[in-house]
Design a protein around this motif. Structure first.
Motif, PDB file in Angstrom:
ATOM      1  N   UNK A 276     -18.790 -14.099  16.263  1.00 58.86           N
ATOM      2  CA  UNK A 276     -18.256 -13.646  14.988  1.00 58.86           C
ATOM      3  C   UNK A 276     -18.294 -14.809  14.005  1.00 58.86           C
ATOM      4  N   UNK A 277     -18.673 -14.529  12.756  1.00 53.97           N
ATOM      5  CA  UNK A 277     -18.648 -15.540  11.702  1.00 53.97           C
ATOM      6  C   UNK A 277     -17.708 -15.099  10.589  1.00 53.97           C
ATOM      7  N   UNK A 278     -16.815 -15.988  10.214  1.00 49.96           N
ATOM      8  CA  UNK A 278     -15.884 -15.738   9.122  1.00 49.96           C
ATOM      9  C   UNK A 278     -16.356 -16.472   7.876  1.00 49.96           C
ATOM     10  N   UNK A 279     -16.227 -15.829   6.724  1.00 51.83           N
ATOM     11  CA  UNK A 279     -16.589 -16.499   5.489  1.00 51.83           C
ATOM     12  C   UNK A 279     -16.515 -15.571   4.296  1.00 51.83           C
ATOM     13  N   UNK A 280     -16.822 -16.107   3.127  1.00 51.67           N
ATOM     14  CA  UNK A 280     -16.853 -15.306   1.900  1.00 51.67           C
ATOM     15  C   UNK A 280     -18.234 -14.698   1.672  1.00 51.67           C
ATOM     16  N   UNK A 281     -19.274 -15.327   2.235  1.00 49.68           N
ATOM     17  CA  UNK A 281     -20.648 -14.824   2.151  1.00 49.68           C
ATOM     18  C   UNK A 281     -21.069 -14.602   0.699  1.00 49.68           C
ATOM     19  N   UNK A 282     -20.866 -15.632  -0.106  1.00 45.79           N
ATOM     20  CA  UNK A 282     -21.161 -15.531  -1.523  1.00 45.79           C
ATOM     21  C   UNK A 282     -22.646 -15.537  -1.855  1.00 45.79           C
TER      22      UNK A 282
ATOM     23  N   UNK B 184     -27.096 -13.372   2.730  1.00 48.06           N
ATOM     24  CA  UNK B 184     -26.821 -14.210   3.897  1.00 48.06           C
ATOM     25  C   UNK B 184     -26.043 -13.443   4.967  1.00 48.06           C
ATOM     26  N   UNK B 185     -25.142 -12.555   4.555  1.00 48.13           N
ATOM     27  CA  UNK B 185     -24.384 -11.779   5.535  1.00 48.13           C
ATOM     28  C   UNK B 185     -25.310 -10.858   6.320  1.00 48.13           C
ATOM     29  N   UNK B 186     -26.262 -10.248   5.641  1.00 44.44           N
ATOM     30  CA  UNK B 186     -27.230  -9.382   6.320  1.00 44.44           C
ATOM     31  C   UNK B 186     -28.082 -10.176   7.298  1.00 44.44           C
ATOM     32  N   UNK B 187     -28.432 -11.398   6.923  1.00 48.95           N
ATOM     33  CA  UNK B 187     -29.245 -12.242   7.806  1.00 48.95           C
ATOM     34  C   UNK B 187     -28.492 -12.573   9.088  1.00 48.95           C
ATOM     35  N   UNK B 188     -27.200 -12.856   8.966  1.00 54.55           N
ATOM     36  CA  UNK B 188     -26.395 -13.143  10.155  1.00 54.55           C
ATOM     37  C   UNK B 188     -26.289 -11.910  11.039  1.00 54.55           C
ATOM     38  N   UNK B 189     -26.091 -10.763  10.435  1.00 55.47           N
ATOM     39  CA  UNK B 189     -25.996  -9.533  11.211  1.00 55.47           C
ATOM     40  C   UNK B 189     -27.302  -9.236  11.945  1.00 55.47           C
ATOM     41  N   UNK B 190     -28.413  -9.499  11.282  1.00 62.14           N
ATOM     42  CA  UNK B 190     -29.710  -9.289  11.918  1.00 62.14           C
ATOM     43  C   UNK B 190     -29.898 -10.207  13.126  1.00 62.14           C
ATOM     44  N   UNK B 191     -29.184 -11.337  13.132  1.00 66.72           N
ATOM     45  CA  UNK B 191     -29.246 -12.270  14.261  1.00 66.72           C
ATOM     46  C   UNK B 191     -28.284 -11.873  15.380  1.00 66.72           C
ATOM     47  N   UNK B 192     -27.627 -10.725  15.221  1.00 67.34           N
ATOM     48  CA  UNK B 192     -26.707 -10.250  16.246  1.00 67.34           C
ATOM     49  C   UNK B 192     -25.290 -10.757  16.104  1.00 67.34           C
ATOM     50  N   UNK B 193     -24.937 -11.245  14.924  1.00 68.73           N
ATOM     51  CA  UNK B 193     -23.612 -11.825  14.673  1.00 68.73           C
ATOM     52  C   UNK B 193     -22.733 -10.818  13.934  1.00 68.73           C
TER      53      UNK B 193
ATOM     54  N   UNK C  17     -19.869 -10.179  11.313  1.00 66.17           N
ATOM     55  CA  UNK C  17     -19.300 -10.908  10.179  1.00 66.17           C
ATOM     56  C   UNK C  17     -17.930 -10.349   9.815  1.00 66.17           C
ATOM     57  N   UNK C  18     -17.086 -11.223   9.298  1.00 66.04           N
ATOM     58  CA  UNK C  18     -15.722 -10.857   8.896  1.00 66.04           C
ATOM     59  C   UNK C  18     -15.418 -11.642   7.632  1.00 66.04           C
ATOM     60  N   UNK C  19     -15.081 -10.945   6.571  1.00 66.34           N
ATOM     61  CA  UNK C  19     -14.841 -11.611   5.290  1.00 66.34           C
ATOM     62  C   UNK C  19     -13.463 -12.247   5.263  1.00 66.34           C
TER      63      UNK C  19
END
Length: 308
Positions: free
Chosen positions: A30-36, A40-49, A51-53
């Motif tokens: 899981x990755x936490x962040x603002x994803x501004x 970039x959030x879509x890229x992390x999800x595509x890597x199997x991660x 995301x949580x804002x």
């Protein structure tokens, strides 16, 4: 590392993103962040991660699961606006919230910095026991906030009984994200801008490549203790940053211009003895690492210079 549930903050950054993407191959990450940054959030999800804002200065963690086995806290509020009080508040409270929420974890890795060591000679190799002062003319709030956050991590490691490693990160660089300070310097070189350097001598650093960051994070979790283990996290060999710029010039043919200045982006060389004793050596020699980094970020430029 396989079969773990891992939480990483600052997962879009230079240090944490490659770690998150590598660990996602065999773990639930899981990755936490603002994803501004758009996309970039879509890229992390595509890597199997997953995301949580989370805005670490405002948001709680009430709806976040609390069964993570390992945590890497890399997010930071740098305080570019010069507001010391807010920088201290945001960073310290975020550490406290995160460690409290994840108190059941096997280990917690708090990414700190070496930018708060008390400045000695430019080529001094700083040990974990060297004095601190939190003075940095290039970004005054940053080291002060990082000292405060490290203090919070130490306190919560003890009060919660949460095994913790505090890793004081040097300059990370490599193919990921924006590439790190060497890439920042090279962009200045491409633009014909002079790089500010000390009036005498040069700044030194312990550059650490992405590959070594990825390899060493599970090892840093493995040495977590209560009270917290504090260790410098940088490469094995000190690197002169003026030498680094000149080497990039040799590789590419792009001129490196310098201007003597009382204010530079200060860097620190580490004594890596403790880290090497605890988790072993790095694997990427800095000349090789710089070449590989430029190959990814500037493929159209590399190769036009004189082979090193």
């Amino acid at each position: 590392m396989h079969g773990k549930k891992i939480l990483i903050t600052g997962g879009t950054g230079q240090a944490a993103r490659p770690v998150a993407e590598a660990l996602a191959a065999g773990n639930e990450v899981w990755c936490l962040g603002r994803f501004g940054t758009p996309g970039v959030e879509d890229e992390l999800r595509e890597a199997g991660i997953t995301t949580y804002r989370w805005d670490m200065g405002e948001d709680t963690l009430e709806s976040l699961p609390d069964d993570f086995t390992h945590v890497m806290h890399s997010a930071v509020h740098r305080g570019y606006d010069g507001d010391f009080d807010t920088a201290i508040e945001v960073n310290s409270v975020a550490v406290g919230r995160l460690m409290t929420h994840c108190r059941k974890a096997e280990s917690f890795l708090h990414v700190s910095t070496g930018a708060f060591y008390k400045r000695q000679s430019l080529d001094h190799r700083y040990k974990e026991t060297d004095p601190l002062d939190g003075v940095a003319d290039w970004l005054p709030t940053y080291p002060v906030a990082k000292i405060a956050a490290e203090g919070t991590a130490r306190a919560y490691a003890r009060t919660l009984g949460l095994p913790t490693t505090i890793a004081r990160l040097n300059i990370s660089y490599g193919p990921a994200s924006y590439g790190g300070v060497p890439v920042m310097y090279f962009k200045q070189m491409l633009a014909g801008e002079p790089i500010p350097v000390p009036v005498e001598g040069q700044n030194w650093a312990s550059l650490i490549h992405t590959d070594d960051l990825v390899h060493q994070v599970p090892l840093l979790w493995g040495i977590a203790t209560t009270p917290a283990t504090v260790v410098n996290w940088g490469g094995d060999e000190p690197v002169g940053m003026t030498d680094c710029a000149r080497y990039m010039s040799e590789l590419t043919g792009v001129e490196a211009k310098f201007v003597a200045s009382e204010v530079t982006r200060e860097t620190y060389a580490f004594d890596s003895t403790k880290r090497r004793e605890l988790i072993g050596d790095c694997t990427v020699e800095w000349h090789e690492g710089i070449r590989r980094t430029l190959e990814v970020h500037f493929p159209e430029v590399l190769g036009k210079g004189v082979p090193a």
